[in-house]
Design a protein around this motif. Structure first.
Motif, PDB file in Angstrom:
ATOM      1  N   ASP A 217       0.815  -1.202   0.000  1.00  0.00           N
ATOM      2  CA  ASP A 217       0.000   0.000   0.000  1.00  0.00           C
ATOM      3  C   ASP A 217       0.859   1.268   0.000  1.00  0.00           C
ATOM      4  OD1 ASP A 217      -2.265  -1.552   0.041  1.00  0.00           O
ATOM      5  OD2 ASP A 217      -2.373  -1.596   2.229  1.00  0.00           O
ATOM      6  N   GLY A 218       2.040   1.193   0.634  1.00  0.00           N
ATOM      7  CA  GLY A 218       2.912   2.350   0.702  1.00  0.00           C
ATOM      8  C   GLY A 218       4.160   2.146  -0.145  1.00  0.00           C
ATOM      9  N   VAL A 219       5.033   3.128  -0.059  1.00  0.00           N
ATOM     10  CA  VAL A 219       6.295   3.072  -0.787  1.00  0.00           C
ATOM     11  C   VAL A 219       7.410   2.847   0.219  1.00  0.00           C
ATOM     12  CG1 VAL A 219       7.868   4.296  -2.319  1.00  0.00           C
ATOM     13  CG2 VAL A 219       5.399   4.639  -2.539  1.00  0.00           C
ATOM     14  N   SER A 220       8.126   1.773   0.058  1.00  0.00           N
ATOM     15  CA  SER A 220       9.185   1.430   1.002  1.00  0.00           C
ATOM     16  C   SER A 220      10.469   2.186   0.672  1.00  0.00           C
ATOM     17  CB  SER A 220       9.456  -0.075   0.970  1.00  0.00           C
ATOM     18  OG  SER A 220       9.995  -0.457  -0.285  1.00  0.00           O
ATOM     19  N   TRP A 221      11.376   2.215   1.641  1.00  0.00           N
ATOM     20  CA  TRP A 221      12.672   2.834   1.408  1.00  0.00           C
ATOM     21  C   TRP A 221      13.424   2.108   0.304  1.00  0.00           C
ATOM     22  CZ3 TRP A 221      15.251   7.032   3.633  1.00  0.00           C
ATOM     23  CH2 TRP A 221      14.539   7.710   4.630  1.00  0.00           C
ATOM     24  N   LEU A 222      13.318   0.777   0.304  1.00  0.00           N
ATOM     25  CA  LEU A 222      14.005   0.000  -0.722  1.00  0.00           C
ATOM     26  C   LEU A 222      13.479   0.340  -2.100  1.00  0.00           C
ATOM     27  CD1 LEU A 222      16.025  -2.209  -1.477  1.00  0.00           C
ATOM     28  CD2 LEU A 222      14.211  -3.906  -1.096  1.00  0.00           C
ATOM     29  N   GLN A 223      12.162   0.519  -2.216  1.00  0.00           N
ATOM     30  CA  GLN A 223      11.589   0.873  -3.511  1.00  0.00           C
ATOM     31  C   GLN A 223      12.042   2.257  -3.968  1.00  0.00           C
ATOM     32  OE1 GLN A 223       7.303   0.902  -3.599  1.00  0.00           O
ATOM     33  NE2 GLN A 223       7.196   1.306  -5.805  1.00  0.00           N
ATOM     34  N   ARG A 224      12.109   3.203  -3.044  1.00  0.00           N
ATOM     35  CA  ARG A 224      12.564   4.548  -3.404  1.00  0.00           C
ATOM     36  C   ARG A 224      13.994   4.507  -3.938  1.00  0.00           C
ATOM     37  NH1 ARG A 224       8.833   8.113  -1.100  1.00  0.00           N
ATOM     38  NH2 ARG A 224       7.818   7.320   0.798  1.00  0.00           N
ATOM     39  N   ILE A 257       6.160   3.479 -11.075  1.00  0.00           N
ATOM     40  CA  ILE A 257       7.454   4.009 -10.663  1.00  0.00           C
ATOM     41  C   ILE A 257       7.237   5.110  -9.628  1.00  0.00           C
ATOM     42  CG2 ILE A 257       7.544   5.752 -12.473  1.00  0.00           C
ATOM     43  CD1 ILE A 257      10.514   5.375 -12.682  1.00  0.00           C
ATOM     44  N   THR A 258       8.158   5.243  -8.683  1.00  0.00           N
ATOM     45  CA  THR A 258       8.026   6.270  -7.667  1.00  0.00           C
ATOM     46  C   THR A 258       8.222   7.663  -8.253  1.00  0.00           C
ATOM     47  OG1 THR A 258      10.373   6.140  -7.108  1.00  0.00           O
ATOM     48  CG2 THR A 258       8.878   4.718  -5.866  1.00  0.00           C
ATOM     49  N   PHE A 259       7.834   8.654  -7.476  1.00  0.00           N
ATOM     50  CA  PHE A 259       7.983  10.049  -7.886  1.00  0.00           C
ATOM     51  C   PHE A 259       9.449  10.365  -8.168  1.00  0.00           C
ATOM     52  CE2 PHE A 259       8.390  14.618  -6.894  1.00  0.00           C
ATOM     53  CZ  PHE A 259       7.412  15.142  -7.717  1.00  0.00           C
ATOM     54  N   GLY A 260      10.326   9.969  -7.266  1.00  0.00           N
ATOM     55  CA  GLY A 260      11.754  10.211  -7.451  1.00  0.00           C
ATOM     56  C   GLY A 260      12.329   9.439  -8.622  1.00  0.00           C
ATOM     57  N   GLY A 261      11.823   8.236  -8.848  1.00  0.00           N
ATOM     58  CA  GLY A 261      12.277   7.450  -9.984  1.00  0.00           C
ATOM     59  C   GLY A 261      11.923   8.110 -11.302  1.00  0.00           C
ATOM     60  N   THR A 302      19.837  12.554  -6.674  1.00  0.00           N
ATOM     61  CA  THR A 302      18.873  13.649  -6.772  1.00  0.00           C
ATOM     62  C   THR A 302      17.444  13.131  -6.760  1.00  0.00           C
ATOM     63  OG1 THR A 302      20.431  15.009  -8.027  1.00  0.00           O
ATOM     64  CG2 THR A 302      18.104  15.599  -8.176  1.00  0.00           C
ATOM     65  N   GLY A 303      17.176  12.077  -7.527  1.00  0.00           N
ATOM     66  CA  GLY A 303      15.838  11.501  -7.539  1.00  0.00           C
ATOM     67  C   GLY A 303      15.403  11.039  -6.163  1.00  0.00           C
ATOM     68  N   PHE A 304      16.304  10.402  -5.418  1.00  0.00           N
ATOM     69  CA  PHE A 304      15.994   9.924  -4.070  1.00  0.00           C
ATOM     70  C   PHE A 304      15.713  11.087  -3.123  1.00  0.00           C
ATOM     71  CE2 PHE A 304      17.498   8.491   0.170  1.00  0.00           C
ATOM     72  CZ  PHE A 304      16.537   7.510   0.398  1.00  0.00           C
ATOM     73  N   VAL A 306      14.740  14.183  -3.891  1.00  0.00           N
ATOM     74  CA  VAL A 306      13.489  14.833  -4.294  1.00  0.00           C
ATOM     75  C   VAL A 306      12.289  14.021  -3.829  1.00  0.00           C
ATOM     76  CG1 VAL A 306      12.060  15.431  -6.296  1.00  0.00           C
ATOM     77  CG2 VAL A 306      14.471  16.089  -6.243  1.00  0.00           C
ATOM     78  N   ASP A 307      12.379  12.707  -3.929  1.00  0.00           N
ATOM     79  CA  ASP A 307      11.298  11.835  -3.485  1.00  0.00           C
ATOM     80  C   ASP A 307      11.022  12.043  -1.994  1.00  0.00           C
ATOM     81  OD1 ASP A 307       9.450   9.772  -3.094  1.00  0.00           O
ATOM     82  OD2 ASP A 307      10.447   8.481  -4.537  1.00  0.00           O
ATOM     83  N   LEU A 308      12.080  12.020  -1.183  1.00  0.00           N
ATOM     84  CA  LEU A 308      11.910  12.207   0.261  1.00  0.00           C
ATOM     85  C   LEU A 308      11.356  13.597   0.572  1.00  0.00           C
ATOM     86  CD1 LEU A 308      15.176  10.589   1.715  1.00  0.00           C
ATOM     87  CD2 LEU A 308      12.895   9.590   1.567  1.00  0.00           C
ATOM     88  N   LEU A 309      11.885  14.619  -0.091  1.00  0.00           N
ATOM     89  CA  LEU A 309      11.458  15.995   0.173  1.00  0.00           C
ATOM     90  C   LEU A 309       9.999  16.213  -0.162  1.00  0.00           C
ATOM     91  CD1 LEU A 309      12.115  18.938   0.881  1.00  0.00           C
ATOM     92  CD2 LEU A 309      12.877  19.262  -1.481  1.00  0.00           C
ATOM     93  N   PHE A 310       9.577  15.777  -1.343  1.00  0.00           N
ATOM     94  CA  PHE A 310       8.198  16.019  -1.770  1.00  0.00           C
ATOM     95  C   PHE A 310       7.212  15.125  -1.024  1.00  0.00           C
ATOM     96  CE2 PHE A 310       7.924  18.913  -5.506  1.00  0.00           C
ATOM     97  CZ  PHE A 310       9.223  19.382  -5.424  1.00  0.00           C
TER      98      PHE A 310
END
Length: 366
Positions: A217-224, A257-261, A302-304, A306-310
């Motif tokens: 249901d969520g996005v894991s750290w490994l996936q990010r 795909i994740t936001f950062g990806g 950078t993608g990682f 940005v993902d955490l920040l947003f």
């Protein structure tokens, strides 16, 4: 009949990608020719001749206002580098010319929404900072400088040979440089656009989606982390660059795909195979490998970030709730008018270059 339809879609996509980047190519190569002809080396050294914060900032600003596609940005970066810009400043110029430009923001907003526009520009600044750090610590700066010395372009003062921007001879030299730059890499550009169009149509989205870890249901750290690492690699494999990678980024984001990806994938237009071939033609194999690795690592980080920040700000859009539309390549919009204008500009430069060659030929016989 399905194969015929897919062939038609492929030709349409190839033509559409070429149409979208045409004006930026002409503008980029024209600016490159003007830089080679009119900018004194002494002035370039003053503006972007070192790796200080001021020099890097100016490189980013001038790159952003140059508004170009990745191929033309590479040509312009090479020009400012040969005219005396520091290698790091030249790389920053190239990054800004592809990722901090207005037209990319328009396309992102129309296809993927405002969060991606903000992320692209915020991430672009982060990307420049990381690339600058990596270039200063482990980058092949000395190798780039040696290459410039071997090319006989050491940044020495040759201002006496710089023509005036109001002279016809000066613009004839700029036109010749425009044609020379174009003739050097037009095959790489054509191959890139053709392969990219074919891949977009023929490779199913499920293939790309299978490369990304999908959580529950969520996005894991490994996936990010994995998505940020794989995003630029998918860009390399897809051959898609410039504005053409935004529709594919939208499809990947809708597919999981994740936001950062997705952001890292968009930045990956600087390391697609045709671009790497251009770098190799400009700088040689060893420097290309080093530059490609530095850009890749910086894009993933950078993608990682940005993902955490947003995610923390709550600005990551819900892909399921906001389906991304397909890009309409041909329309009466700013691209249409810019293509008309720069078709005239390109034809004029080509004609002026031909006149210069004709006059030189006549002088030789005389």
């Amino acid at each position: 009949m399905q194969i015929v339809s897919m062939i038609g879609d492929t030709l349409y996509t190839i033509a559409g990608m070429a149409w979208q980047i045409f004006w930026a190519l002409v503008l980029g190569f024209a600016v490159s020719g003007a830089v080679q002809t009119f900018i004194p080396k002494r002035r370039m050294v003053q503006v972007m001749g070192d790796d200080s914060a001021g020099s890097i900032s100016r490189a980013g600003f001038f790159g952003a206002i140059s508004s170009s596609c990745s191929y033309a940005a590479a040509a312009m970066a090479r020009s400012v580098f040969l005219r005396g810009a520091h290698p790091i400043a030249a790389v920053v110029f190239m990054i800004a010319a592809t990722n901090l430009v207005v037209e990319l923001g328009f396309v992102l907003w129309s296809l993927m929404g405002w969060p991606f526009v903000v992320a692209e520009f915020v991430g672009g600044i982060i990307l420049i900072a990381i690339v600058t750090f990596l270039m200063k610590t482990v980058g092949p700066v000395a190798g780039f400088k040696r290459l410039r010395e071997q090319a006989g372009e050491d940044g020495s003062d040759d201002d006496a040979d710089v023509p005036s921007m109001t002279s016809k001879d000066g613009w004839a030299q700029a036109a010749s440089a425009f044609v020379m730059d174009w003739s050097m890499i037009w095959k790489d550009i054509a191959i890139g656009v053709i392969v990219a169009g074919a891949i977009v149509v023929w490779v199913p989205d499920t293939f790309w989606q299978a490369l990304f870890l999908a959580g529950g249901d969520g996005v894991s750290w490994l996936q990010r982390i994995e998505n940020a690492l794989v995003g630029p690699l998918v860009a390399v494999l897809s051959f898609v660059c410039s504005v053409g990678n935004v529709p594919m980024a939208a499809a990947l984001f809708n597919g999981g795909i994740t936001f950062g990806g997705a952001i890292a994938f968009i930045y990956g237009d600087l390391i697609v195979v045709p671009m790497l071939l251009v770098y190799r033609r400009y700088y040689g194999t060893r420097l290309t490998v080093a530059l490609g690795l530095i850009l890749y690592v910086a894009m993933a980080i950078t993608g990682f970030i940005v993902d955490l920040l947003f995610t923390a700000l709550g600005w990551v859009p819900d892909a399921a709730a906001s389906k991304i539309g397909e890009m309409h390549f041909f329309a009466i919009d700013y691209t249409f008018w810019l293509n008309l204008i720069f078709a005239v500009v390109g034809a004029a430069l080509w004609w002026l270059s031909g006149q210069t060659e004709h006059n030189a030929h006549c002088a030789h016989h005389g």
